[in-house]
Design a protein around this motif. Sequence first.
Motif, mmCIF file in Angstrom:
data_model
loop_
_atom_site.group_PDB
_atom_site.id
_atom_site.type_symbol
_atom_site.label_atom_id
_atom_site.label_comp_id
_atom_site.label_asym_id
_atom_site.label_seq_id
_atom_site.Cartn_x
_atom_site.Cartn_y
_atom_site.Cartn_z
ATOM 1 N N VAL A 180 -7.374 1.586 -0.958
ATOM 2 C CA VAL A 180 -8.660 2.293 -0.512
ATOM 3 C C VAL A 180 -9.735 2.010 -1.342
ATOM 4 C CG1 VAL A 180 -7.137 4.416 0.006
ATOM 5 C CG2 VAL A 180 -8.135 3.932 -2.381
ATOM 6 N N GLY A 181 -9.478 0.783 -2.257
ATOM 7 C CA GLY A 181 -10.852 0.286 -3.022
ATOM 8 C C GLY A 181 -10.921 0.784 -4.183
ATOM 9 N N ALA A 182 -10.011 1.326 -4.891
ATOM 10 C CA ALA A 182 -9.986 2.093 -6.161
ATOM 11 C C ALA A 182 -9.578 0.968 -7.209
ATOM 12 C CB ALA A 182 -9.040 3.282 -6.288
ATOM 13 N N LEU A 183 -8.940 0.069 -6.763
ATOM 14 C CA LEU A 183 -8.472 -1.237 -7.422
ATOM 15 C C LEU A 183 -8.935 -2.585 -6.729
ATOM 16 C CD1 LEU A 183 -4.938 -0.243 -9.021
ATOM 17 C CD2 LEU A 183 -7.267 -0.094 -10.131
ATOM 18 N N SER A 184 -9.289 -3.372 -7.274
ATOM 19 C CA SER A 184 -9.704 -4.845 -6.743
ATOM 20 C C SER A 184 -8.314 -5.663 -6.312
ATOM 21 C CB SER A 184 -10.421 -5.656 -7.724
ATOM 22 O OG SER A 184 -9.692 -6.060 -8.667
ATOM 23 N N THR A 185 -8.414 -6.350 -5.242
ATOM 24 C CA THR A 185 -7.232 -7.192 -4.859
ATOM 25 C C THR A 185 -7.114 -8.317 -6.080
ATOM 26 O OG1 THR A 185 -6.528 -8.805 -3.425
ATOM 27 C CG2 THR A 185 -8.990 -8.683 -3.858
#
Length: 273
Positions: free
Chosen positions: A165-170
């Motif tokens: 969901v984009g709360a942490l980066s890849t």
Amino acid sequence: MTVKPMGRRALNRVARHSQLMAAATEIFEESGLAGLTMQAVAERVDCAVGTIYTYFDSKSALLAELQVEAIKVLTSAIERSETVWDREIAAAELDEGLAALVRLVAASRMFVDAKRLHPREYELLQNHISGPEQVINDVDTLKVLPQVLMLLGHPHRMIDAAVAVGALSTGSRMGDDDSSQTLRRTLRWAGGLNGAMLVSNAPPDSVWLTADMLDGRRLAFDLADDRLLAWGAPPRTLLLAKEFVDDLESRDQLLRSGADLDPEDVLETEPVD
């Protein structure tokens, strides 16, 4: 399919097994790993040592079963706690990014406070993770490993969901592919929190290493924040997540025991026609 009831002999064996496990648990609590011997268990239940070996072929096998049961309790605790978090998150209508970080912050608190919530199970898990010597052989370790993986599966899933969901980066820019980055982060998360807690065992110093500086719980929380920020969590969103978790804790809606089911943890469901 009709399940055939167990006969008296089988029931007696199950009852005796439970008795031996309870006795071994008591001995571990009282005397630690060094005091947990087959002879001590036999004396506690007033039976011959040979009887113990008909249930556990070695101390390694006995300890492995104790650890499996301990990890099951800890896994149950996080599952029951997650049920409460999800209910609170839904009631507050948090967006998915904030909700993902709330779960990770709450899971960190759960991991750290396991020592207080389930001290016996925590010590058994510690013995498996960081014991000074290998007391469980390789065969019996394979019996414990699936339960360890099931426990770690919870933060693994939460980290994966936060990335989705984009709360942490890849983590791809660090050289990790999608199949390994979450596992690596999960192991760093668990290892870091565990290490921070162990720091509190160090003797304090009146000048540099004061008792306040060696507060393992505080160090673990700070480290969890550092991890999430390093993995791309937006600082403002992380702050909101921590405030939400603090509120859960203040209302006794953060931690649930894995031993006994709290009626408040059971979500209401629609009746089935």
